[in-house]
Design a protein around this motif. Structure first.
Motif, short mmCIF file in Angstrom:
data_model
loop_
_atom_site.label_atom_id
_atom_site.label_comp_id
_atom_site.label_asym_id
_atom_site.label_seq_id
_atom_site.Cartn_x
_atom_site.Cartn_y
_atom_site.Cartn_z
N GLY A 4 37.95 60.61 35.16
CA GLY A 4 38.85 59.19 34.80
C GLY A 4 38.28 58.94 33.46
N MET A 5 38.93 57.91 33.00
CA MET A 5 38.73 57.37 31.54
C MET A 5 38.34 56.08 31.80
SD MET A 5 41.39 57.76 28.39
CE MET A 5 42.31 56.77 29.23
N GLN A 6 37.60 55.42 30.76
CA GLN A 6 36.85 54.18 30.85
C GLN A 6 37.06 53.58 29.31
OE1 GLN A 6 36.41 52.41 33.55
NE2 GLN A 6 35.84 50.44 32.23
N GLN A 7 37.56 52.77 28.72
CA GLN A 7 37.76 52.24 27.38
C GLN A 7 36.78 50.98 27.36
OE1 GLN A 7 41.57 51.76 25.42
NE2 GLN A 7 40.61 50.87 23.69
N ILE A 8 35.74 51.28 26.60
CA ILE A 8 34.84 49.77 26.37
C ILE A 8 34.70 49.87 24.78
CG2 ILE A 8 32.56 48.92 26.48
CD1 ILE A 8 32.45 50.87 29.02
N ASP A 9 35.02 48.41 24.17
CA ASP A 9 34.80 48.20 22.83
C ASP A 9 35.65 49.14 22.00
OD1 ASP A 9 33.59 45.90 23.18
OD2 ASP A 9 31.53 46.75 22.68
N ILE A 31 24.84 52.64 17.43
CA ILE A 31 24.70 53.98 18.08
C ILE A 31 24.02 53.51 19.45
CG2 ILE A 31 23.55 55.97 18.32
CD1 ILE A 31 23.81 56.12 15.19
N GLN A 32 23.04 52.96 19.60
CA GLN A 32 22.86 52.53 20.95
C GLN A 32 23.69 51.85 22.12
OE1 GLN A 32 18.94 50.68 20.10
NE2 GLN A 32 17.69 52.47 19.57
N LYS A 33 24.46 51.05 21.22
CA LYS A 33 25.39 50.32 21.96
C LYS A 33 26.32 51.17 22.56
CE LYS A 33 28.67 46.40 21.26
NZ LYS A 33 29.37 45.65 20.30
N HIS A 72 27.14 51.91 26.52
CA HIS A 72 28.50 52.07 26.97
C HIS A 72 28.66 53.13 27.86
CE1 HIS A 72 29.26 47.96 25.59
NE2 HIS A 72 29.55 48.25 24.41
N ALA A 73 28.15 54.43 27.24
CA ALA A 73 28.50 55.65 27.82
C ALA A 73 27.93 55.68 29.08
CB ALA A 73 28.09 56.59 26.87
N PHE A 80 28.06 55.32 35.30
CA PHE A 80 27.72 54.66 36.31
C PHE A 80 29.03 54.14 37.07
CE2 PHE A 80 27.48 50.36 38.44
CZ PHE A 80 26.51 50.79 39.53
N ILE A 81 30.29 53.68 36.36
CA ILE A 81 31.40 53.40 36.85
C ILE A 81 32.04 54.70 37.60
CG2 ILE A 81 33.87 52.79 36.45
CD1 ILE A 81 32.64 50.71 34.28
N GLY A 82 32.12 55.91 36.93
CA GLY A 82 32.53 57.09 37.50
C GLY A 82 31.95 57.40 38.61
N ALA A 83 30.56 57.15 38.74
CA ALA A 83 29.77 57.51 40.02
C ALA A 83 30.32 56.59 41.09
CB ALA A 83 28.40 57.34 39.79
#
Length: 97
Positions: free
Chosen positions: A64-69, A38-40, A44-45, A50-53
């Protein structure tokens, strides 16, 4: 008189002690693994926020959209904060920074 080996009572006592130790350790490690997962995802959220900012600041992009794991993070900037929406254990979660 010297004895070699363990008696039946000592063996049973050792087995009972190991049984109770395993009963407490196995659920504890399972809960710890769930909390770490859950913390992981929450980390990532925050990374997606941060990437959105950064994309807003550099390119003026407001969503936008970001896919991580294998998790989809959808972010948007509403003029005050960056909010990230994602699924965690089949529940919609939101993180606003």
């Amino acid at each position: 008189m010297s004895q070699e080996g363990l008696t039946l009572v000592e063996t049973l006592l050792a087995v009972v002690i190991l049984f109770f130790l395993s009963l407490t350790i196995i659920p504890l490690t399972f809960n710890m693994k769930q909390q770490i997962a859950i913390q992981k995802v929450q980390t990532h959220a925050a990374e997606a926020a941060f990437i959105g900012a950064m994309k807003y600041k550099r390119y003026g992009q407001t969503s936008g959209m970001q896919q991580i794991d294998d998790v989809q993070f959808q972010w948007h900037y509403d003029g005050r904060q960056v909010c990230v929406h994602y699924d965690l254990n089949n529940k919609n979660e939101e993180l606003c920074v």
